[in-house]
Write a protein that holds these residues in place. Structure first.
Motif, PDB file in Angstrom:
ATOM      1  N   LYS A   1      -4.262  39.114  54.447  1.00 37.06           N
ATOM      2  CA  LYS A   1      -5.010  37.915  54.822  1.00 37.06           C
ATOM      3  C   LYS A   1      -6.283  38.290  55.575  1.00 37.06           C
ATOM      4  O   LYS A   1      -7.352  37.724  55.332  1.00 37.06           O
ATOM      5  N   ARG A   2      -6.190  39.263  56.480  1.00 39.43           N
ATOM      6  CA  ARG A   2      -7.376  39.710  57.225  1.00 39.43           C
ATOM      7  C   ARG A   2      -8.411  40.320  56.283  1.00 39.43           C
ATOM      8  O   ARG A   2      -9.607  40.112  56.445  1.00 39.43           O
ATOM      9  N   ARG A   3      -7.932  41.065  55.318  1.00 41.68           N
ATOM     10  CA  ARG A   3      -8.844  41.668  54.359  1.00 41.68           C
ATOM     11  C   ARG A   3      -9.566  40.582  53.551  1.00 41.68           C
ATOM     12  O   ARG A   3     -10.781  40.655  53.333  1.00 41.68           O
ATOM     13  N   LEU A   4      -8.833  39.545  53.144  1.00 38.71           N
ATOM     14  CA  LEU A   4      -9.444  38.452  52.391  1.00 38.71           C
ATOM     15  C   LEU A   4     -10.457  37.694  53.251  1.00 38.71           C
ATOM     16  O   LEU A   4     -11.543  37.330  52.768  1.00 38.71           O
ATOM     17  N   ILE A   5     -10.126  37.465  54.513  1.00 38.08           N
ATOM     18  CA  ILE A   5     -11.051  36.762  55.414  1.00 38.08           C
ATOM     19  C   ILE A   5     -12.323  37.583  55.613  1.00 38.08           C
ATOM     20  O   ILE A   5     -13.431  37.050  55.567  1.00 38.08           O
ATOM     21  N   LYS A   6     -12.150  38.886  55.806  1.00 38.60           N
ATOM     22  CA  LYS A   6     -13.304  39.765  55.995  1.00 38.60           C
ATOM     23  C   LYS A   6     -14.169  39.769  54.733  1.00 38.60           C
ATOM     24  O   LYS A   6     -15.405  39.690  54.810  1.00 38.60           O
ATOM     25  N   GLN A   7     -13.537  39.827  53.580  1.00 42.14           N
ATOM     26  CA  GLN A   7     -14.265  39.805  52.321  1.00 42.14           C
ATOM     27  C   GLN A   7     -15.008  38.469  52.156  1.00 42.14           C
ATOM     28  O   GLN A   7     -16.164  38.447  51.733  1.00 42.14           O
ATOM     29  N   TYR A   8     -14.353  37.354  52.522  1.00 41.68           N
ATOM     30  CA  TYR A   8     -14.979  36.039  52.419  1.00 41.68           C
ATOM     31  C   TYR A   8     -16.197  35.945  53.341  1.00 41.68           C
ATOM     32  O   TYR A   8     -17.246  35.438  52.946  1.00 41.68           O
ATOM     33  N   LYS A   9     -16.059  36.473  54.572  1.00 40.78           N
ATOM     34  CA  LYS A   9     -17.189  36.452  55.511  1.00 40.78           C
ATOM     35  C   LYS A   9     -18.360  37.274  54.990  1.00 40.78           C
ATOM     36  O   LYS A   9     -19.516  36.855  55.085  1.00 40.78           O
ATOM     37  N   MET A  10     -18.059  38.451  54.449  1.00 37.92           N
ATOM     38  CA  MET A  10     -19.128  39.295  53.927  1.00 37.92           C
ATOM     39  C   MET A  10     -19.828  38.611  52.757  1.00 37.92           C
ATOM     40  O   MET A  10     -21.059  38.645  52.646  1.00 37.92           O
ATOM     41  N   GLU A  11     -19.053  37.953  51.889  1.00 35.29           N
ATOM     42  CA  GLU A  11     -19.641  37.240  50.753  1.00 35.29           C
ATOM     43  C   GLU A  11     -20.511  36.084  51.235  1.00 35.29           C
ATOM     44  O   GLU A  11     -21.617  35.868  50.725  1.00 35.29           O
ATOM     45  N   ARG A  12     -20.020  35.359  52.245  1.00 34.85           N
ATOM     46  CA  ARG A  12     -20.783  34.236  52.781  1.00 34.85           C
ATOM     47  C   ARG A  12     -22.078  34.716  53.435  1.00 34.85           C
ATOM     48  O   ARG A  12     -23.146  34.113  53.253  1.00 34.85           O
ATOM     49  N   GLU A  13     -22.029  35.809  54.198  1.00 33.81           N
ATOM     50  CA  GLU A  13     -23.231  36.368  54.810  1.00 33.81           C
ATOM     51  C   GLU A  13     -24.230  36.821  53.744  1.00 33.81           C
ATOM     52  O   GLU A  13     -25.435  36.618  53.880  1.00 33.81           O
ATOM     53  N   ARG A  14     -23.710  37.411  52.673  1.00 27.38           N
ATOM     54  CA  ARG A  14     -24.582  37.866  51.599  1.00 27.38           C
ATOM     55  C   ARG A  14     -25.268  36.668  50.941  1.00 27.38           C
ATOM     56  O   ARG A  14     -26.483  36.693  50.700  1.00 27.38           O
ATOM     57  N   GLN A  15     -24.512  35.604  50.697  1.00 21.95           N
ATOM     58  CA  GLN A  15     -25.090  34.391  50.107  1.00 21.95           C
ATOM     59  C   GLN A  15     -26.145  33.783  51.033  1.00 21.95           C
ATOM     60  O   GLN A  15     -27.210  33.359  50.585  1.00 21.95           O
ATOM     61  N   GLN A  16     -25.834  33.765  52.325  1.00 27.27           N
ATOM     62  CA  GLN A  16     -26.775  33.192  53.296  1.00 27.27           C
ATOM     63  C   GLN A  16     -28.061  34.021  53.342  1.00 27.27           C
ATOM     64  O   GLN A  16     -29.161  33.468  53.408  1.00 27.27           O
ATOM     65  N   LYS A  17     -27.922  35.336  53.274  1.00 26.14           N
ATOM     66  CA  LYS A  17     -29.097  36.208  53.278  1.00 26.14           C
ATOM     67  C   LYS A  17     -29.962  35.963  52.049  1.00 26.14           C
ATOM     68  O   LYS A  17     -31.189  35.876  52.146  1.00 26.14           O
ATOM     69  N   LEU A  18     -29.310  35.805  50.911  1.00 21.65           N
ATOM     70  CA  LEU A  18     -30.053  35.529  49.678  1.00 21.65           C
ATOM     71  C   LEU A  18     -30.775  34.182  49.769  1.00 21.65           C
ATOM     72  O   LEU A  18     -31.940  34.068  49.366  1.00 21.65           O
ATOM     73  N   GLU A  19     -30.097  33.171  50.310  1.00 24.85           N
ATOM     74  CA  GLU A  19     -30.723  31.856  50.462  1.00 24.85           C
ATOM     75  C   GLU A  19     -31.930  31.932  51.393  1.00 24.85           C
ATOM     76  O   GLU A  19     -32.970  31.316  51.126  1.00 24.85           O
ATOM     77  N   GLU A  20     -31.797  32.678  52.495  1.00 20.17           N
ATOM     78  CA  GLU A  20     -32.912  32.822  53.436  1.00 20.17           C
ATOM     79  C   GLU A  20     -34.094  33.532  52.777  1.00 20.17           C
ATOM     80  O   GLU A  20     -35.248  33.145  52.975  1.00 20.17           O
ATOM     81  N   GLN A  21     -33.810  34.567  51.995  1.00 19.40           N
ATOM     82  CA  GLN A  21     -34.886  35.274  51.314  1.00 19.40           C
ATOM     83  C   GLN A  21     -35.588  34.371  50.305  1.00 19.40           C
ATOM     84  O   GLN A  21     -36.821  34.375  50.203  1.00 19.40           O
ATOM     85  N   GLU A  22     -34.807  33.556  49.582  1.00 14.55           N
ATOM     86  CA  GLU A  22     -35.414  32.620  48.638  1.00 14.55           C
ATOM     87  C   GLU A  22     -36.247  31.569  49.367  1.00 14.55           C
ATOM     88  O   GLU A  22     -37.330  31.198  48.908  1.00 14.55           O
ATOM     89  N   GLU A  23     -35.741  31.113  50.505  1.00 20.00           N
ATOM     90  CA  GLU A  23     -36.484  30.131  51.301  1.00 20.00           C
ATOM     91  C   GLU A  23     -37.800  30.723  51.807  1.00 20.00           C
ATOM     92  O   GLU A  23     -38.839  30.064  51.778  1.00 20.00           O
ATOM     93  N   ILE A  24     -37.758  31.973  52.246  1.00 19.45           N
ATOM     94  CA  ILE A  24     -38.974  32.645  52.731  1.00 19.45           C
ATOM     95  C   ILE A  24     -39.977  32.791  51.587  1.00 19.45           C
ATOM     96  O   ILE A  24     -41.175  32.530  51.759  1.00 19.45           O
TER      97      ILE A  24
END
Length: 144
Positions: A39-62
């Motif tokens: 479960k911890r591994r899945l949560i960590k993976q989900y957080k990393m995926e969410r951060e990656r998506q957020q970074k991509l959105e910020e770059q597109e916004e910029i």
């Protein structure tokens, strides 16, 4: 006498498999620890995926903002019609005398005067106004 009877040969005892509660608990605990780690591994993976998506959105916004914020030329002002300020149509404000009224709860209480003496209108009538104060100052300095 007879023959001696041989004692019966006992069979070797076979130990029974003991199932101790500690052993059962250890297996359950290992299974639970594995589930928690998964479960911890899945949560960590989900957080990393969410951060990656957020970074991509910020770059597109910029990128989008940079395209929108390209400096553009400002229009030239019209010099053939110069700005002439107009007189205001509102009436000017009329100055008025400030009210120096001391609220009852802020009155100064002397040992000789009671509260009733201070709150009366006769006490407030003899207080000089600001105009009288300035006239007195001018007279004292000889400027009038």
């Amino acid at each position: 006498m007879g023959c001696l009877i041989k004692p019966l040969v006992k069979k070797n005892t076979i130990p029974i498999d003991l199932k101790l509660h500690n052993d059962i608990r250890a297996v359950e605990r290992a299974r639970f620890a594995h589930q928690v780690a998964e479960k911890r591994r899945l949560i960590k993976q989900y957080k990393m995926e969410r951060e990656r998506q957020q970074k991509l959105e910020e770059q597109e916004e910029i990128k989008r903002l940079r395209k929108e914020l390209i400096p553009k030329a400002q229009l030239m002002p019209y010099f053939d019609r110069p700005f002439v300020p107009r007189r205001s149509e509102k009436q000017p404000t009329v100055p008025r005398e400030p009210k120096f009224c001391i609220p009852r709860h802020k009155t100064i209480r002397c040992c000789r005067m009671s509260c009733n003496d201070m709150s009366g209108p006769s006490q407030l009538q003899h207080l000089p106004s600001s105009v009288e104060k300035t006239e007195a100052l001018y007279k004292n300095r000889g400027l009038q």
